[in-house]
Design an enzyme around this catalytic site. Structure first.
Site, PDB file in Angstrom:
ATOM      1  CB  CYS A 103      -9.032 -19.836  13.957  1.00 54.61           C
ATOM      2  SG  CYS A 103      -8.762 -21.468  14.626  1.00 54.61           S
ATOM      3  CE1 TYR A 141      -3.453  -1.472  31.775  1.00 59.48           C
ATOM      4  CE2 TYR A 141      -1.164  -0.874  31.341  1.00 59.48           C
ATOM      5  CZ  TYR A 141      -2.384  -0.590  31.918  1.00 59.48           C
ATOM      6  OH  TYR A 141      -2.542   0.561  32.648  1.00 59.48           O
TER       7      TYR A 141
END
Ligand code: LLP
Length: 420
Positions: free
Chosen positions: A342, A371
């Site tokens: 969201c 990463y």
């Protein structure tokens, strides 16, 4: 060179269709190609053949035990930045004498842990840390091997968040103040001065900044020698970049070529801390398309992976190529690839020309081995995804997908809330 390729429109990881793995483990998941990991480690390490050196994989880029174990087997050490990383490294069977420890904020208990593990070297980043380390080593009746991480003030010409060797950055000690700190260090009872270290930044696509840094470091080495503080290790950190999109970074051979001659006259062992260049293109993140939708402005492809699984696009606006797991030839469109989180910042690709994916299709976010998982979180209470290694025609789970139970592990509701 990596080992994700197409055969009859179907993406393979080495000899296994990616779709087969997706069926077995579900989506999303990280997939690493064993052959690429080995090849990249050897390409880097082998580039410095003939020069005394130690390749300490920067495990912050990927700290999965299986991957660490693989590099240990190839003779690698690791660069750590926390007690947690030290724990993982030891679990994976990394030789403590091949561990270097960097970081501006090493905690007392982590220093103790590292001292009791007899690691090779602490890359000290401040005078206070030096004093603290000396004190702790004293109480433990140990001698701590150190390098001072110097900040050589060179511009790595990379993203500001991942440049670390500029004077304005928080890392290391200004190279101009280094001689003074070395004199202090040399006089401390529980410190053994072993080396000089630096790390100027990440995703460098030119050798120039490395050369500038080495030139400055060699100057410092000369000064130290004159002052009667000879060092045996020169740790140049990591930073070599990879191709995500159009970048054309130097091959480790070119990097080595430029550096080797600069240090050949001295009697030192080089240490490198490469992360991204070894694992970056050895891993992909595989996701499934959930929905597609179009607004007047944009097309969106909603997938089941999100910014919590791969933060790089949201955090650095990084480019990761998006490729279909099965080429369907249904045309192309311009779209954003977004996740279920969201936040508007939750995207894996923006305004990208991609295949006209349909719900149920699988896609691969490329160059996600560095990463990627290591920066993932459980934001929005999304369990962290599975990690899989493919080797030839076999694939192996190297980290199970987290469960909902894992999400709440360790959480407690105090009695007053239960009985209220
Ligand atoms: N050594 C030290 C002391 C470091 O701080 C780093 C990376 C490395 C070695 C390894 O650098 P590499 O060879 O991977 O470039 N999260 C960012 C990258 C942060 C790099 C931090 N330090 C990203 O996703 O691009």
């Amino acid at each position: 060179m990596h080992h994700f390729h197409y055969k009859d429109g179907e993406m393979y990881g080495e000899d296994v269709p990616v779709a087969t793995i997706a069926e077995a483990v579900g989506t999303p998941f990280y997939l690493y190609a064993h052959a690429t990991l080995v090849q990249h480690f050897k390409a880097f390490d082998g580039a410095f053949e003939g020069a005394r050196h130690l390749t300490c994989f920067s495990m912050k880029s990927n700290s999965n035990l299986a991957i660490l174990r693989l590099f240990a087997g190839l003779g690698g050490g690791v660069d750590i930045v926390s007690g947690g990383e030290l724990f993982r490294a030891l679990q994976a069977g990394i030789d403590p004498k091949k561990i270097v420890y960097s970081g501006v904020g090493k905690r007392e208990e982590d220093l103790q842990f590292a001292l009791s593990s007899d690691i090779l070297m602490f890359n000290v980043e401040s005078s206070q840390e030096l004093m603290r380390l000396n004190e702790i080593a004293g109480t433990m009746k140990k001698k701590a091997g150190i390098a001072i991480r110097v900040n050589p003030d060179v511009d790595p010409k990379t993203h500001p968040y991942i440049s670390t060797g500029l004077r304005e950055n928080k890392f290391g000690i200004d190279i101009r103040e280094a001689p003074e700190q070395y004199t202090v260090a040399a006089g401390l009872k529980h410190i053994r001065v072993l080396g000089v270290s630096c790390h100027i930044g990440s995703q460098l696509t030119e050798v120039g900044p490395f050369v500038d840094a080495v030139a400055k470091l060699m100057g410092l080495l000369g000064e130290l020698e004159k002052a009667g503080i000879p060092v045996t290790f020169l740790d140049l950190g990591g930073g070599l970049g990879i191709t995500y999109d159009q970048e054309d970074p130097p091959h480790p051979r070119e990097y080595a070529g430029a550096i080797k001659q600069m240090v050949s006259r001295s009697n030192i062992t080089l240490i490198f801390e490469p992360g991204r260049v070894i694992v970056g293109n050895a891993g992909i993140l595989v996701a499934k398309v959930l929905y597609t939708k179009s607004t007047a402005e944009k097309n969106f492809i909603v997938v089941d992976a999100a910014m919590n699984d791969l933060m790089r696009p949201s955090l650095y606006n990084s480019f990761h190529a998006i490729q279909p797991v099965r080429k369907k030839g249904k045309g192309k469109l311009q779209a954003d690839i977004v996740g279920p989180i969201c936040e508007s910042g939750d995207f894996l690709a923006k305004d990208r020309e991609v295949d006209a994916y349909e719900p149920g299709d699988l896609l691969a976010v490329m160059s996600a081995g560095a990463y990627g998982f290591s920066m993932s979180s459980t934001y929005n209470s999304r369990p962290r995804v599975a990690e899989v290694m493919v080797r030839g025609d076999h694939f192996y789970s190297i980290r199970k997908r987290e469960t909902y139970e894992d999400l709440v592990r360790g959480e407690e509701i105090p009695d007053f809330l239960l009985n209220g």
